[in-house]
Design an enzyme around this catalytic site. Structure first.
Site, PDB file in Angstrom:
ATOM      1  N   ASP A 193      43.436  50.798  50.527  1.00  0.00           N
ATOM      2  CA  ASP A 193      41.851  49.512  51.030  1.00  0.00           C
ATOM      3  C   ASP A 193      40.859  48.942  50.589  1.00  0.00           C
ATOM      4  O   ASP A 193      40.703  49.765  49.722  1.00  0.00           O
ATOM      5  CB  ASP A 193      41.640  49.799  52.681  1.00  0.00           C
ATOM      6  CG  ASP A 193      42.807  50.076  54.067  1.00  0.00           C
ATOM      7  OD1 ASP A 193      44.094  49.582  53.699  1.00  0.00           O
ATOM      8  OD2 ASP A 193      42.460  50.557  54.657  1.00  0.00           O
ATOM      9  N   LYS A 194      40.906  47.741  50.657  1.00  0.00           N
ATOM     10  CA  LYS A 194      39.816  46.804  50.100  1.00  0.00           C
ATOM     11  C   LYS A 194      38.836  48.001  49.968  1.00  0.00           C
ATOM     12  O   LYS A 194      37.759  48.339  48.591  1.00  0.00           O
ATOM     13  CB  LYS A 194      39.869  45.669  50.509  1.00  0.00           C
ATOM     14  CG  LYS A 194      38.303  44.865  49.737  1.00  0.00           C
ATOM     15  CD  LYS A 194      38.436  43.326  50.642  1.00  0.00           C
ATOM     16  CE  LYS A 194      36.796  42.786  50.239  1.00  0.00           C
ATOM     17  NZ  LYS A 194      36.593  41.810  50.969  1.00  0.00           N
TER      18      LYS A 194
END
Length: 305
Positions: free
Chosen positions: A138-139
């Protein structure tokens, strides 16, 4: 936009809609077909249907295929923290707040943009938007991620992901005190039935297994190590929330009231291990905790004194 119409004969009764269309469009993959069906491109007797819809005799399928759009993903001179690199693979220590690959609304500043500047060749298996990307984090998750430089490496790494032989270990800070030293969450994960941007534990989801063990306990938080047996989207975040210990900083699955002035969930991909595609030797890489994570741990330890 190209339009097609098909009539379902007796030989195709009971066939899934996506399978039927894939067979008709020989040059299109099933995942591509599923994507356009989800996007509303296919109708059966005038009604929009899902990919798994079972066809009936004499039904009429109408299909509208959108025109392909050429996306030019630009190479950008973004610094990379490279843990390891050779002619087959590159292992990156991804910082928090960096998106892995371009997506609508996010076509620059991604890891892929940086990789295209750094590398002359990347695997083309996942297309123009995800060159070399075998798996993603994820970011707001930091840590180790491997990228394939050629198709042979990509296929090898993808197979290791599929058969769960790739080792992936994460460190997470969760809310509350976990009493047991070790635990396992074996709950299927799928798209949330009401909120489509979220994942959830659902009966119809895909098998997902997370092993965890306590590293350190604080006044009202626990530092844990999570090892993935499977790799579902948001798996650690969903599983830890399911057992009542969501990740600190996780606004989607955790508490709305946050501490420590965070950008996102406190989750770090600490260790990554795999069989090298060419040498066939097992390799393991460790990514140190980022500064923000270390500072939170020091703060929590000081609160116990």
């Amino acid at each position: 936009m190209d339009s097609f119409e098909y009539k379902v004969n007796e030989d195709s009764v009971g066939t899934r809609l996506d399978v039927f269309i894939s067979n008709e469009l020989e040059n299109k993959s099933r995942s591509y077909v599923q994507g356009i069906i989800e996007g509303g491109a296919a109708f059966v007797n005038g009604k929009m249907r899902k990919s798994n819809y079972k066809l009936k005799v004499d039904e009429t399928i109408t299909l509208s295929i959108p025109e392909a759009t050429e996306l030019d993903v630009v190479a950008e001179d973004i610094p990379l923290d490279i843990i390891y690199e050779d002619s087959d693979v590159i292992v990156i220590n991804k910082p928090q707040d960096m998106v892995v690959h371009p997506a609508p609304g996010n076509y620059s500043g991604t890891l892929v943009n940086a990789l295209l500047y750094h590398c002359k060749d990347l695997s083309g298996i996942n297309g123009v938007l995800r060159p070399g990307i075998v798996h993603r984090i994820d970011k707001d998750t930091s840590g180790a991620l491997v990228v394939a430089k050629n198709d042979n490496a990509h296929n090898s790494l993808a197979e290791q992901l599929k058969d769960h032989s790739m080792t992936r270990s994460y460190v997470a800070l969760v809310e509350g005190i976990i009493k047991q030293e070790v635990g396992l969450v074996d709950e299927p994960i799928g798209r949330h039935p009401k909120d489509r941007i979220k994942m959830a534990v659902v009966e119809s989801g895909k098998k997902a297994i997370t092993h965890y063990k306590v590293i350190e306990r604080f006044e009202s938080h626990t530092l844990v190590e999570c090892n993935l047996e499977t790799g579902r989207t948001h798996q650690i975040r969903v599983h830890m929330a399911k057992i009542g210990h969501p990740l600190v900083g996780d606004l989607i699955y955790g508490f709305k009231k946050q501490h420590f002035n965070l950008k996102g969930q406190v989750l770090h991909a600490k260790m990554l291990g795999f069989i090298h595609p060419s040498t066939k030797k097992y390799m393991e890489f460790v990514s140190p905790l980022p500064n923000y994570f270390e500072k939170i741990i020091i703060k929590l330890r000081n609160e116990l004194k």
